[in-house]
Scaffold this motif. Structure first.
Motif, mmCIF file in Angstrom:
data_model
loop_
_atom_site.group_PDB
_atom_site.id
_atom_site.type_symbol
_atom_site.label_atom_id
_atom_site.label_comp_id
_atom_site.label_asym_id
_atom_site.label_seq_id
_atom_site.Cartn_x
_atom_site.Cartn_y
_atom_site.Cartn_z
ATOM 1 N N UNK A 172 0.821 -1.219 0.000
ATOM 2 C CA UNK A 172 0.000 0.000 0.000
ATOM 3 C C UNK A 172 0.854 1.267 0.000
ATOM 4 N N UNK A 173 2.144 1.115 0.183
ATOM 5 C CA UNK A 173 3.054 2.258 0.362
ATOM 6 C C UNK A 173 2.942 3.326 -0.729
ATOM 7 N N UNK A 174 2.734 2.985 -2.012
ATOM 8 C CA UNK A 174 2.623 4.041 -3.032
ATOM 9 C C UNK A 174 1.516 5.070 -2.739
ATOM 10 N N UNK A 175 0.535 4.693 -1.942
ATOM 11 C CA UNK A 175 -0.545 5.623 -1.608
ATOM 12 C C UNK A 175 -0.130 6.675 -0.597
ATOM 13 N N UNK A 176 0.935 6.415 0.136
ATOM 14 C CA UNK A 176 1.313 7.305 1.229
ATOM 15 C C UNK A 176 2.416 8.283 0.867
ATOM 16 N N UNK A 177 3.080 8.088 -0.270
ATOM 17 C CA UNK A 177 4.191 8.940 -0.666
ATOM 18 C C UNK A 177 3.896 10.422 -0.601
ATOM 19 N N UNK A 178 3.125 10.942 -1.553
ATOM 20 C CA UNK A 178 2.818 12.368 -1.534
ATOM 21 C C UNK A 178 1.391 12.610 -1.056
ATOM 22 N N UNK A 179 0.775 11.610 -0.461
ATOM 23 C CA UNK A 179 -0.607 11.747 -0.008
ATOM 24 C C UNK A 179 -0.663 11.886 1.501
ATOM 25 N N UNK A 180 0.201 12.727 2.054
ATOM 26 C CA UNK A 180 0.256 12.860 3.505
ATOM 27 C C UNK A 180 -1.047 13.389 4.090
ATOM 28 N N UNK A 181 -1.883 14.002 3.261
ATOM 29 C CA UNK A 181 -3.153 14.526 3.755
ATOM 30 C C UNK A 181 -4.304 13.545 3.548
ATOM 31 N N UNK A 182 -4.003 12.290 3.201
ATOM 32 C CA UNK A 182 -5.027 11.287 2.953
ATOM 33 C C UNK A 182 -5.875 11.084 4.203
ATOM 34 N N UNK A 183 -7.181 11.133 4.036
ATOM 35 C CA UNK A 183 -8.130 11.015 5.140
ATOM 36 C C UNK A 183 -8.731 9.610 5.231
ATOM 37 N N UNK A 184 -9.070 9.042 4.075
ATOM 38 C CA UNK A 184 -9.758 7.751 4.025
ATOM 39 C C UNK A 184 -9.093 6.878 2.965
ATOM 40 N N UNK A 185 -8.811 5.637 3.327
ATOM 41 C CA UNK A 185 -8.332 4.649 2.372
ATOM 42 C C UNK A 185 -9.370 3.543 2.291
ATOM 43 N N UNK A 186 -9.978 3.404 1.117
ATOM 44 C CA UNK A 186 -10.952 2.349 0.889
ATOM 45 C C UNK A 186 -10.222 1.127 0.360
ATOM 46 N N UNK A 187 -10.515 -0.018 0.931
ATOM 47 C CA UNK A 187 -9.924 -1.267 0.485
ATOM 48 C C UNK A 187 -11.022 -2.121 -0.123
ATOM 49 N N UNK A 188 -10.951 -2.302 -1.444
ATOM 50 C CA UNK A 188 -11.879 -3.178 -2.149
ATOM 51 C C UNK A 188 -11.298 -4.578 -2.161
ATOM 52 N N UNK A 189 -11.922 -5.508 -1.454
ATOM 53 C CA UNK A 189 -11.356 -6.829 -1.184
ATOM 54 C C UNK A 189 -11.666 -7.872 -2.256
ATOM 55 N N UNK A 190 -12.230 -7.486 -3.387
ATOM 56 C CA UNK A 190 -12.631 -8.453 -4.401
ATOM 57 C C UNK A 190 -14.134 -8.640 -4.336
ATOM 58 N N UNK A 191 -14.597 -9.884 -4.460
ATOM 59 C CA UNK A 191 -16.038 -10.147 -4.481
ATOM 60 C C UNK A 191 -16.698 -10.028 -3.115
ATOM 61 N N UNK A 192 -15.934 -10.208 -2.046
ATOM 62 C CA UNK A 192 -16.502 -10.144 -0.702
ATOM 63 C C UNK A 192 -15.662 -9.260 0.193
ATOM 64 N N UNK A 193 -16.326 -8.519 1.060
ATOM 65 C CA UNK A 193 -15.619 -7.716 2.040
ATOM 66 C C UNK A 193 -14.957 -8.611 3.072
ATOM 67 N N UNK A 194 -13.759 -8.251 3.468
ATOM 68 C CA UNK A 194 -12.988 -9.010 4.451
ATOM 69 C C UNK A 194 -12.373 -8.004 5.418
ATOM 70 N N UNK A 195 -12.376 -8.333 6.686
ATOM 71 C CA UNK A 195 -11.716 -7.478 7.665
ATOM 72 C C UNK A 195 -10.214 -7.753 7.606
ATOM 73 N N UNK A 196 -9.409 -6.736 7.250
ATOM 74 C CA UNK A 196 -7.960 -6.956 7.203
ATOM 75 C C UNK A 196 -7.412 -7.207 8.606
ATOM 76 N N UNK A 197 -6.239 -7.828 8.684
ATOM 77 C CA UNK A 197 -5.640 -8.079 9.996
ATOM 78 C C UNK A 197 -5.441 -6.775 10.782
ATOM 79 N N UNK A 198 -5.532 -6.886 12.100
ATOM 80 C CA UNK A 198 -5.392 -5.730 12.973
ATOM 81 C C UNK A 198 -4.076 -5.000 12.738
ATOM 82 N N UNK A 199 -2.995 -5.740 12.505
ATOM 83 C CA UNK A 199 -1.682 -5.130 12.288
ATOM 84 C C UNK A 199 -1.707 -4.211 11.059
ATOM 85 N N UNK A 200 -2.377 -4.638 10.005
ATOM 86 C CA UNK A 200 -2.471 -3.823 8.799
ATOM 87 C C UNK A 200 -3.304 -2.572 9.055
#
Length: 129
Positions: free
Chosen positions: A56-84
């Motif tokens: 996901x690092x390319x999203x954070x380079x010059x996007x220091x003001x990013x407020x929301x990151x949407x994660x499209x998990x494919x066909x079904x929504x999945x809760x990503x691991x807590x560490x992520x």
């Protein structure tokens, strides 16, 4: 009656999605993508188990003001691991995961509202066995 959302011309609006890819600002991307308001990057993630903060690092380079990151998990929504989730939060934005179709629709709404949003979209492809 035209119900297209009003977004500035330089913004990357999602026009369609499916197993064949994502149509974004007139271009079809045949695989997963990282999407920011002003650019699209092809992304080599094809499933949630491949996802790491480094991917996901390319999203954070010059996007220091990013407020929301949407994660499209494919066909079904999945809760990503807590560490992520925590690693994303340490970089600033809130991570919201859902199926890729919902992420596309939500991205367009937030983009029209001029929110500081980005999306990591895994291609919604049916599993083959």
């Amino acid at each position: 009656m035209d119900i297209s959302p009003m977004v500035p011309k330089d913004r990357k609006l999602i026009e369609g999605y499916g197993a064949e890819g994502f149509r974004i600002a007139g271009t079809l991307y045949a695989g997963s993508v990282l999407l920011m308001r002003d650019r699209v990057l092809e992304w080599d993630v094809t499933a949630m188990d491949e996802l790491t903060i480094d991917r996901l690092e390319p999203l954070f380079g010059d996007a220091s003001d990013l407020e929301i990151l949407l994660l499209g998990c494919g066909l079904q929504g999945v809760l990503p691991p807590k560490e992520l989730r925590l690693a994303v939060r340490e970089r600033g934005p809130v991570l919201d995961s859902m199926d890729s179709g919902a992420a596309c629709r939500t991205y367009n709404v937030l983009l029209a509202e001029e929110r500081r949003v980005a999306a990591a979209l895994i291609l919604p492809r049916p599993e083959t066995r």
